[in-house]
Design an enzyme around this catalytic site. Sequence first.
Site, mmCIF file in Angstrom:
data_model
loop_
_atom_site.group_PDB
_atom_site.id
_atom_site.type_symbol
_atom_site.label_atom_id
_atom_site.label_comp_id
_atom_site.label_asym_id
_atom_site.label_seq_id
_atom_site.Cartn_x
_atom_site.Cartn_y
_atom_site.Cartn_z
ATOM 1 N N LYS A 107 -9.265 0.430 -16.675
ATOM 2 C CA LYS A 107 -9.747 -0.915 -16.359
ATOM 3 C C LYS A 107 -9.974 -1.738 -17.623
ATOM 4 O O LYS A 107 -9.845 -2.972 -17.611
ATOM 5 C CB LYS A 107 -11.028 -0.828 -15.520
ATOM 6 N N ASN A 160 -4.419 -5.163 -7.027
ATOM 7 C CA ASN A 160 -5.642 -4.461 -6.659
ATOM 8 C C ASN A 160 -5.492 -2.947 -6.599
ATOM 9 O O ASN A 160 -6.468 -2.218 -6.754
ATOM 10 C CB ASN A 160 -6.108 -4.993 -5.294
ATOM 11 N N ASP A 188 0.854 -1.188 0.000
ATOM 12 C CA ASP A 188 0.000 0.000 0.000
ATOM 13 C C ASP A 188 0.888 1.235 0.000
ATOM 14 O O ASP A 188 2.019 1.203 0.492
ATOM 15 C CB ASP A 188 -0.926 0.039 1.208
ATOM 16 N N VAL A 235 2.862 1.455 -6.545
ATOM 17 C CA VAL A 235 3.125 0.399 -7.527
ATOM 18 C C VAL A 235 3.518 0.979 -8.886
ATOM 19 O O VAL A 235 4.019 0.252 -9.743
ATOM 20 C CB VAL A 235 1.910 -0.533 -7.699
ATOM 21 N N TYR A 255 -10.836 6.389 -15.588
ATOM 22 C CA TYR A 255 -10.780 5.188 -14.755
ATOM 23 C C TYR A 255 -11.252 3.973 -15.548
ATOM 24 O O TYR A 255 -10.628 2.912 -15.535
ATOM 25 C CB TYR A 255 -11.650 5.392 -13.514
#
Length: 266
Positions: A157, A88, A35, A62, A153
């Site tokens: 995805k 995630n 995180d 990340v 967004y």
Amino acid sequence: MLAAKRVIITGAGRGLGRAYAIAAAAAGASVVVGDIDTDAAEQTVAAIRASGGNGVAVTGSVADWAVARALTERCVQEFGGVDGVVANAAIMSTADPWDEAEDDLRAIAEVNILGVQFTARHAMRAMVESGRGGSVVTVVSGARDGIAGMSAYGASKGAVAAMTANWALAGHAHGIRVNAISPLGLTRMSQADHRSDRPPMPDPSRVAPVVTALLSDASAPLTGAVLRFDGTMLGRYDSSLHTFATSPAGWRGEDLAAALVLEAER
């Protein structure tokens, strides 16, 4: 269900990621909690350990290649290998496409696309080198099919869904299975969806079992799937092509336009 498994879960400080990490640990996995928020990551690790589980934290974005690599390196150093990864971590901003800010667009692309690629790349390399294979779980969203204000967004995805399909093909020969989930859970991010017809949001703990199942060898035959799960209903998105008109003699622009109008009116 995950006894002796070594897994990495990013974005695991809060929300769905935290629920995935706690559930995986409860099922027997040793978990690397990733995180960007150090306190949140440590709190998830503390919850895992308080319940008798095994977890360690790696903090940072990340979208940073070195941080993504550190997730895998820590999993190998602490637990002896990598059997699964849940990519995630993601961010979201809401705006009409013509009002998007450059910084927001870049950040979404870097975290949601590159961050997923970086995380999975290092984990899959470890799986290939070990010869044991493993499970990769990515996270997509209904926004890829259109939700007002979520174009950036949703685009990110859609990219993750494409990664999932391609990685599943590449990983097959190495025993690596790759599947995506489109989860529905009550999180800070989901609360940004202000649609009047927004479906009810279940607690993340109700959604977490689908990740545990995908990380488990019990689901090994499944790869390349995009699943929808809201804690109650489980579904799979169909990527098949729908052909709605043919013309063996070829097409004129006018005829194509007419066919498109008929399809729009169906």
